[in-house]
Design an enzyme around this catalytic site. Structure first.
Site, short mmCIF file in Angstrom:
data_model
loop_
_atom_site.label_atom_id
_atom_site.label_comp_id
_atom_site.label_asym_id
_atom_site.label_seq_id
_atom_site.Cartn_x
_atom_site.Cartn_y
_atom_site.Cartn_z
N ASP A 15 11.69 21.03 -75.47
CA ASP A 15 12.56 20.56 -74.14
C ASP A 15 13.64 21.80 -73.68
OD1 ASP A 15 12.79 19.22 -71.88
OD2 ASP A 15 14.02 17.70 -73.09
N GLY A 16 13.82 21.80 -72.77
CA GLY A 16 15.08 22.47 -72.47
C GLY A 16 14.88 24.00 -71.68
N ARG B 191 16.38 24.46 -68.23
CA ARG B 191 17.89 24.52 -68.38
C ARG B 191 18.21 25.82 -68.58
NH1 ARG B 191 18.73 18.92 -71.55
NH2 ARG B 191 16.55 19.09 -71.22
N HIS C 10 9.68 28.76 -68.96
CA HIS C 10 8.46 28.29 -69.90
C HIS C 10 7.75 29.40 -70.66
CE1 HIS C 10 8.52 24.37 -68.09
NE2 HIS C 10 8.51 24.86 -67.02
N GLU D 116 3.19 12.36 -67.80
CA GLU D 116 4.10 12.24 -66.82
C GLU D 116 4.43 13.70 -66.08
OE1 GLU D 116 3.50 9.08 -68.80
OE2 GLU D 116 4.58 10.52 -69.98
N TRP E 57 2.85 15.69 -64.72
CA TRP E 57 2.36 16.03 -63.08
C TRP E 57 3.18 15.79 -61.99
CZ3 TRP E 57 -2.23 18.51 -63.54
CH2 TRP E 57 -3.09 18.10 -64.86
N LEU F 116 -2.61 27.10 -90.80
CA LEU F 116 -1.67 26.15 -90.19
C LEU F 116 -2.49 25.52 -88.99
CD1 LEU F 116 1.26 25.09 -89.40
CD2 LEU F 116 1.22 26.89 -87.79
N ARG G 293 13.22 17.52 -81.40
CA ARG G 293 13.34 17.71 -80.11
C ARG G 293 14.33 18.69 -79.98
NH1 ARG G 293 12.37 13.79 -75.28
NH2 ARG G 293 12.63 15.01 -73.56
N LEU H 249 11.73 9.78 -77.16
CA LEU H 249 10.40 10.15 -77.52
C LEU H 249 9.56 10.78 -76.31
CD1 LEU H 249 9.37 7.72 -80.43
CD2 LEU H 249 9.90 10.31 -80.70
C1 IPE Z 1 8.80 15.79 -72.75
O1 IPE Z 1 9.82 16.48 -71.85
C2 IPE Z 1 7.49 16.49 -72.26
C3 IPE Z 1 7.17 17.99 -72.87
C4 IPE Z 1 8.21 18.58 -73.69
C5 IPE Z 1 6.08 18.76 -72.72
P1 IPE Z 1 10.28 15.99 -70.52
O2 IPE Z 1 11.43 16.88 -70.11
O3 IPE Z 1 9.28 15.84 -69.76
O4 IPE Z 1 10.79 14.73 -70.96
P2 IPE Z 1 11.89 13.44 -70.00
O5 IPE Z 1 11.30 13.62 -68.59
O6 IPE Z 1 13.34 14.58 -70.09
O7 IPE Z 1 11.72 12.53 -70.88
C1 IPE Z 2 10.06 21.36 -71.48
O1 IPE Z 2 11.29 21.92 -70.56
C2 IPE Z 2 8.73 21.93 -71.11
C3 IPE Z 2 7.95 20.96 -70.37
C4 IPE Z 2 8.16 19.78 -70.19
C5 IPE Z 2 6.46 21.59 -69.97
P1 IPE Z 2 11.65 21.26 -69.27
O2 IPE Z 2 10.81 22.02 -68.29
O3 IPE Z 2 11.48 19.78 -69.38
O4 IPE Z 2 13.25 21.48 -69.41
P2 IPE Z 2 14.31 20.94 -68.99
O5 IPE Z 2 14.34 19.53 -69.58
O6 IPE Z 2 14.20 20.58 -67.38
O7 IPE Z 2 15.70 21.70 -69.22
MG MG Z 3 12.74 18.32 -70.09
#
Ligand code: IPE
Ligand code: IPE
Ligand code: MG
Length: 228
Positions: free
Chosen positions: A12-13, A16, A29, A59, A61, A123, A174, A181
């Site tokens: 995640d992130g 940001r 990405h 989610e 999508w 792996l 995470r 989660l």
């Molecule tokens: C979870 O991250 C999904 C992936 C890392 C692919 P999200 O950014 O979609 O989760 P929420 O919306 O903050 O819970």
């Molecule tokens: C996780 O990063 C990647 C996916 C969910 C595909 P985010 O795109 O959710 O990044 P933030 O949470 O917006 O920073």
């Molecule tokens: Mg995110």
């Protein structure tokens, strides 16, 4: 020989990371993909057996079409483009989730790399794409019902998962500091350890895997018993 430690990563992130650099979210990405390769190498060097990577949730999508299309493009182009990386490093890919709604190019690319890496055993990497823990449980129950099983037990559900041979996740990590989660591996999370780090996913490298393994080594897993 595959080792048994199984790490799940909620990557995640990315958004940001890109926003902080005045870049489009898609740049985050792409940077996330580079981090993924560093982390996978770290996993191999530190004898991790299984990595499950949360790439796209059921989610996700809901995001703008442009971002979804970009991610789907990554799943088709980059996955096949990285085939030499997977094979040079003994990485076997498995798919986790509902592949059917993905664009046909992505489905073909994923089938291709799964087949071409099937003999690798250093792996095992499960790519969780269009994955949701709730959806995984429902699909497992439906598979069992289709087989004529009328009594649902935890064993019936687990053995009807997409890759039942993959052991339950030991530790879920995470990035980007969130403490939830987000529908990731919710069945196997029953007794998984959880860690969360502030660092945004595109900044991760192999030492973050070392930190996860260290944190895991300090946990006293009791599984409802009295532990060590
Ligand atoms: C979870 O991250 C999904 C992936 C890392 C692919 P999200 O950014 O979609 O989760 P929420 O919306 O903050 O819970
Ligand atoms: C996780 O990063 C990647 C996916 C969910 C595909 P985010 O795109 O959710 O990044 P933030 O949470 O917006 O920073
Ligand atoms: Mg995110």
């Amino acid at each position: 020989m595959v080792n048994s430690l199984h790490i799940g990563l909620i990557m995640d992130g990315n958004g940001r990371w890109a926003t902080a650099r005045h870049l489009p979210r898609t740049a985050g990405h792409l940077a996330g993909l580079k981090a993924l390769k560093r982390v996978a190498l770290g996993a191999i060097r530190n004898n991790v057996g299984y990595l499950t990577l949360y790439c796209f949730s059921t989610e996700n999508w809901k995001r703008p079409k442009e971002e979804v299309d970009y991610l789907m493009g990554l799943f088709s182009e980059k996955v096949t483009g990285e085939l030499p990386f997977f094979n040079d490093n003994g990485i076997r890919l498995l798919f986790l989730g509902d592949m059917f709604p993905l664009p046909s190019e992505a489905q073909e690319a994923l089938h291709f790399v799964i087949e071409k890496t099937a003999a690798n055993d250093r792996l095992i990497v499960q790519l969780a794409i269009n994955y949701g823990g709730q959806d995984e449980i429902c699909r497992a129950v439906n598979r069992a019902l289709e087989k004529g099983i009328s009594r649902i037990t935890p064993d019936v559900i687990r053995s009807n998962f997409d890759n039942p041979e993959v052991p339950p996740v030991d530790i879920i990590a995470r990035s980007a500091g969130e403490m939830r989660l987000s529908n990731f591996l919710i069945w196997d999370a029953a007794y998984a350890e959880f860690v969360s780090y502030e660092k945004l996913w595109p900044d991760w490298d192999e030492y973050d895997i070392v930190n996860i393994i260290k944190a895991f080594g300090q946990r006293n897993r009791k599984f409802g018993g009295l532990g060590k």
